[in-house]
Design a protein around this motif. Sequence first.
Motif, PDB file in Angstrom:
ATOM      1  N   ALA A  85       0.872  -1.089  -0.155  1.00  0.00           N
ATOM      2  CA  ALA A  85      -0.005  -0.240   0.061  1.00  0.00           C
ATOM      3  C   ALA A  85       0.914   1.242   0.007  1.00  0.00           C
ATOM      4  O   ALA A  85       0.535   2.145  -0.596  1.00  0.00           O
ATOM      5  CB  ALA A  85      -0.824   0.111   1.141  1.00  0.00           C
ATOM      6  N   ALA A  86       1.937   1.113   0.714  1.00  0.00           N
ATOM      7  CA  ALA A  86       2.979   2.506   0.655  1.00  0.00           C
ATOM      8  C   ALA A  86       3.452   2.625  -0.637  1.00  0.00           C
ATOM      9  O   ALA A  86       3.748   3.772  -0.909  1.00  0.00           O
ATOM     10  CB  ALA A  86       3.898   2.140   1.818  1.00  0.00           C
ATOM     11  N   ALA A  87       3.743   1.590  -1.174  1.00  0.00           N
ATOM     12  CA  ALA A  87       4.611   1.715  -2.406  1.00  0.00           C
ATOM     13  C   ALA A  87       3.441   2.294  -3.581  1.00  0.00           C
ATOM     14  O   ALA A  87       3.882   3.263  -4.239  1.00  0.00           O
ATOM     15  CB  ALA A  87       4.832   0.049  -3.169  1.00  0.00           C
ATOM     16  N   LYS A  88       2.280   1.810  -3.491  1.00  0.00           N
ATOM     17  CA  LYS A  88       1.147   2.304  -4.303  1.00  0.00           C
ATOM     18  C   LYS A  88       0.977   3.874  -3.982  1.00  0.00           C
ATOM     19  O   LYS A  88       1.132   4.697  -5.045  1.00  0.00           O
ATOM     20  CB  LYS A  88       0.241   1.489  -4.366  1.00  0.00           C
ATOM     21  CG  LYS A  88       0.142   0.181  -4.659  1.00  0.00           C
ATOM     22  CD  LYS A  88      -1.253  -0.422  -4.799  1.00  0.00           C
ATOM     23  CE  LYS A  88      -1.209  -2.011  -5.134  1.00  0.00           C
ATOM     24  NZ  LYS A  88      -2.608  -2.714  -5.015  1.00  0.00           N
ATOM     25  N   LYS A  89       1.078   4.071  -2.945  1.00  0.00           N
ATOM     26  CA  LYS A  89       0.759   5.693  -2.534  1.00  0.00           C
ATOM     27  C   LYS A  89       1.919   6.557  -2.925  1.00  0.00           C
ATOM     28  O   LYS A  89       1.611   7.553  -3.505  1.00  0.00           O
ATOM     29  CB  LYS A  89       0.469   5.633  -0.826  1.00  0.00           C
ATOM     30  CG  LYS A  89      -0.150   7.145  -0.633  1.00  0.00           C
ATOM     31  CD  LYS A  89      -1.507   7.245  -0.865  1.00  0.00           C
ATOM     32  CE  LYS A  89      -1.987   8.527   0.006  1.00  0.00           C
ATOM     33  NZ  LYS A  89      -3.551   8.690  -0.255  1.00  0.00           N
ATOM     34  N   ALA A  90       3.119   6.154  -2.678  1.00  0.00           N
ATOM     35  CA  ALA A  90       4.301   7.041  -2.834  1.00  0.00           C
ATOM     36  C   ALA A  90       4.387   7.057  -4.438  1.00  0.00           C
ATOM     37  O   ALA A  90       4.808   8.199  -4.746  1.00  0.00           O
ATOM     38  CB  ALA A  90       5.380   6.159  -2.470  1.00  0.00           C
ATOM     39  N   ILE A 142      10.696  -0.389  -1.979  1.00  0.00           N
ATOM     40  CA  ILE A 142      11.364   0.007  -3.254  1.00  0.00           C
ATOM     41  C   ILE A 142      11.123  -1.112  -4.296  1.00  0.00           C
ATOM     42  O   ILE A 142      10.623  -0.795  -5.357  1.00  0.00           O
ATOM     43  CB  ILE A 142      12.755   0.209  -3.210  1.00  0.00           C
ATOM     44  CG1 ILE A 142      13.086   1.473  -2.356  1.00  0.00           C
ATOM     45  CG2 ILE A 142      13.188   0.486  -4.274  1.00  0.00           C
ATOM     46  CD1 ILE A 142      14.466   1.885  -1.820  1.00  0.00           C
ATOM     47  N   ASP A 143      10.979  -2.405  -4.037  1.00  0.00           N
ATOM     48  CA  ASP A 143      10.948  -3.402  -5.007  1.00  0.00           C
ATOM     49  C   ASP A 143       9.529  -3.438  -5.386  1.00  0.00           C
ATOM     50  O   ASP A 143       9.456  -3.641  -6.246  1.00  0.00           O
ATOM     51  CB  ASP A 143      11.415  -4.670  -4.111  1.00  0.00           C
ATOM     52  CG  ASP A 143      11.417  -5.953  -4.891  1.00  0.00           C
ATOM     53  OD1 ASP A 143      12.390  -5.977  -5.911  1.00  0.00           O
ATOM     54  OD2 ASP A 143      10.339  -6.833  -5.120  1.00  0.00           O
ATOM     55  N   ARG A 144       8.851  -3.075  -4.554  1.00  0.00           N
ATOM     56  CA  ARG A 144       7.348  -3.201  -4.871  1.00  0.00           C
ATOM     57  C   ARG A 144       6.900  -1.975  -5.890  1.00  0.00           C
ATOM     58  O   ARG A 144       6.026  -1.951  -6.754  1.00  0.00           O
ATOM     59  CB  ARG A 144       6.256  -3.061  -3.744  1.00  0.00           C
ATOM     60  CG  ARG A 144       6.243  -4.200  -2.486  1.00  0.00           C
ATOM     61  CD  ARG A 144       6.397  -5.615  -3.300  1.00  0.00           C
ATOM     62  NE  ARG A 144       5.114  -6.082  -3.957  1.00  0.00           N
ATOM     63  CZ  ARG A 144       4.281  -6.735  -3.530  1.00  0.00           C
ATOM     64  NH1 ARG A 144       4.478  -7.131  -2.306  1.00  0.00           N
ATOM     65  NH2 ARG A 144       3.215  -6.896  -4.195  1.00  0.00           N
ATOM     66  N   ILE A 145       7.564  -0.654  -5.521  1.00  0.00           N
ATOM     67  CA  ILE A 145       7.413   0.425  -6.287  1.00  0.00           C
ATOM     68  C   ILE A 145       8.091   0.080  -7.834  1.00  0.00           C
ATOM     69  O   ILE A 145       7.296   0.483  -8.785  1.00  0.00           O
ATOM     70  CB  ILE A 145       8.055   1.770  -5.879  1.00  0.00           C
ATOM     71  CG1 ILE A 145       7.490   2.303  -4.580  1.00  0.00           C
ATOM     72  CG2 ILE A 145       8.268   2.865  -6.857  1.00  0.00           C
ATOM     73  CD1 ILE A 145       8.340   3.318  -3.817  1.00  0.00           C
ATOM     74  N   LEU A 146       9.161  -0.736  -7.933  1.00  0.00           N
ATOM     75  CA  LEU A 146       9.729  -0.899  -9.155  1.00  0.00           C
ATOM     76  C   LEU A 146       8.709  -1.999  -9.969  1.00  0.00           C
ATOM     77  O   LEU A 146       8.902  -1.948 -11.263  1.00  0.00           O
ATOM     78  CB  LEU A 146      11.224  -1.611  -9.105  1.00  0.00           C
ATOM     79  CG  LEU A 146      12.101  -0.610  -8.690  1.00  0.00           C
ATOM     80  CD1 LEU A 146      13.275  -1.282  -8.191  1.00  0.00           C
ATOM     81  CD2 LEU A 146      12.194   0.512  -9.541  1.00  0.00           C
ATOM     82  N   GLU A 147       8.156  -2.862  -9.185  1.00  0.00           N
ATOM     83  CA  GLU A 147       6.812  -3.405  -9.986  1.00  0.00           C
ATOM     84  C   GLU A 147       6.037  -2.718 -10.751  1.00  0.00           C
ATOM     85  O   GLU A 147       5.234  -2.923 -11.663  1.00  0.00           O
ATOM     86  CB  GLU A 147       6.250  -4.393  -9.006  1.00  0.00           C
ATOM     87  CG  GLU A 147       7.255  -5.596  -8.592  1.00  0.00           C
ATOM     88  CD  GLU A 147       6.339  -6.420  -7.470  1.00  0.00           C
ATOM     89  OE1 GLU A 147       5.359  -5.985  -7.168  1.00  0.00           O
ATOM     90  OE2 GLU A 147       7.269  -7.106  -6.989  1.00  0.00           O
ATOM     91  N   ILE A 148       5.613  -1.480 -10.104  1.00  0.00           N
ATOM     92  CA  ILE A 148       4.530  -0.533 -10.492  1.00  0.00           C
ATOM     93  C   ILE A 148       5.195   0.395 -11.727  1.00  0.00           C
ATOM     94  O   ILE A 148       4.549   0.617 -12.900  1.00  0.00           O
ATOM     95  CB  ILE A 148       4.126   0.568  -9.397  1.00  0.00           C
ATOM     96  CG1 ILE A 148       3.444  -0.337  -8.445  1.00  0.00           C
ATOM     97  CG2 ILE A 148       3.230   1.708  -9.984  1.00  0.00           C
ATOM     98  CD1 ILE A 148       3.327   0.403  -7.045  1.00  0.00           C
ATOM     99  N   ASN A 149       6.475   0.909 -11.344  1.00  0.00           N
ATOM    100  CA  ASN A 149       6.949   1.724 -12.563  1.00  0.00           C
ATOM    101  C   ASN A 149       8.592   1.169 -12.515  1.00  0.00           C
ATOM    102  O   ASN A 149       9.386   1.938 -11.782  1.00  0.00           O
ATOM    103  CB  ASN A 149       6.976   3.027 -12.022  1.00  0.00           C
ATOM    104  CG  ASN A 149       7.599   4.007 -13.128  1.00  0.00           C
ATOM    105  OD1 ASN A 149       8.257   3.579 -14.231  1.00  0.00           O
ATOM    106  ND2 ASN A 149       7.650   5.226 -12.872  1.00  0.00           N
ATOM    107  N   PRO A 150       8.787   0.324 -13.436  1.00  0.00           N
ATOM    108  CA  PRO A 150      10.580  -0.211 -13.443  1.00  0.00           C
ATOM    109  C   PRO A 150      11.184   0.801 -13.973  1.00  0.00           C
ATOM    110  O   PRO A 150      12.621   0.562 -14.089  1.00  0.00           O
ATOM    111  CB  PRO A 150      10.376  -1.276 -14.429  1.00  0.00           C
ATOM    112  CG  PRO A 150       9.028  -0.968 -15.168  1.00  0.00           C
ATOM    113  CD  PRO A 150       8.139  -0.259 -14.402  1.00  0.00           C
TER     114      PRO A 150
END
Length: 237
Positions: A128-133, A163-171
């Motif tokens: 959730a934090a990854a998506k929000k950020a 950070i790993d989860r954010i990269l899944e959203i935007n590599p």
Amino acid sequence: MNIDLIISADDIKKEKVKDKTAVVIDMLRATSVIITALSNGCSEVNAVLSVDEAFKICKSDRSKHILGGERKALKIDGFDFSNSPLEYTKEKVSGKKLIITTTNGTRAIKGSIGAKNILIGAVINGLAAAKKAASYGNDIVFVNSGTDGRFSIDDFICSGYIIDRILEINPEIELTDVAFTAEYVYRQNKDILSFVKNAHHYKIVKKLGLDDDVNYCVKKDIIDIVPEYRDGIIKVF
């Protein structure tokens, strides 16, 4: 967009957070407490730097407030709760305002003032934090609380996980060297508990018999809210 990382509350510099989305991490245990309390119906959280300030805020109406936090990982005399997220159940916190002060986490939150957004992150709300950020579209800086001004393995791998989860959203997001290293460390150690056992901070809480806290704090994505600090208050906006 890029991602940077600050290794402890003592290393925060205003230019490092200014106009960025800051994700504050103190997985063992302050940010895990804040996330859990708000998930369980706490109306808002006020993070303060001193014990005296905490008592002063709740003095006008003690019945509406709960006091939580720690010094040297132990409950503060006169407070309702320690820094254990397991204490902040629905029955105890629903509808209450939490005032919290901790050795590291609350300093990291206050030190991040000047960021465009200040999010509260931990392993328990990592996705959730990854998506929000990522949704804000700003440069992102992970603010690790650390332990007594020093680098902390637990906050570092927690940041790496998010950070790993954010990269899944935007590599395509660019990482500074320290952010790259955090994400790399997580990818090599996806069993967070096994890695965290090497941390000085883990050894402190382990010595105090807080195994249940640690086991809770390493659970991935069990909560889907992302608290945010605005105008002195932490809420789910």
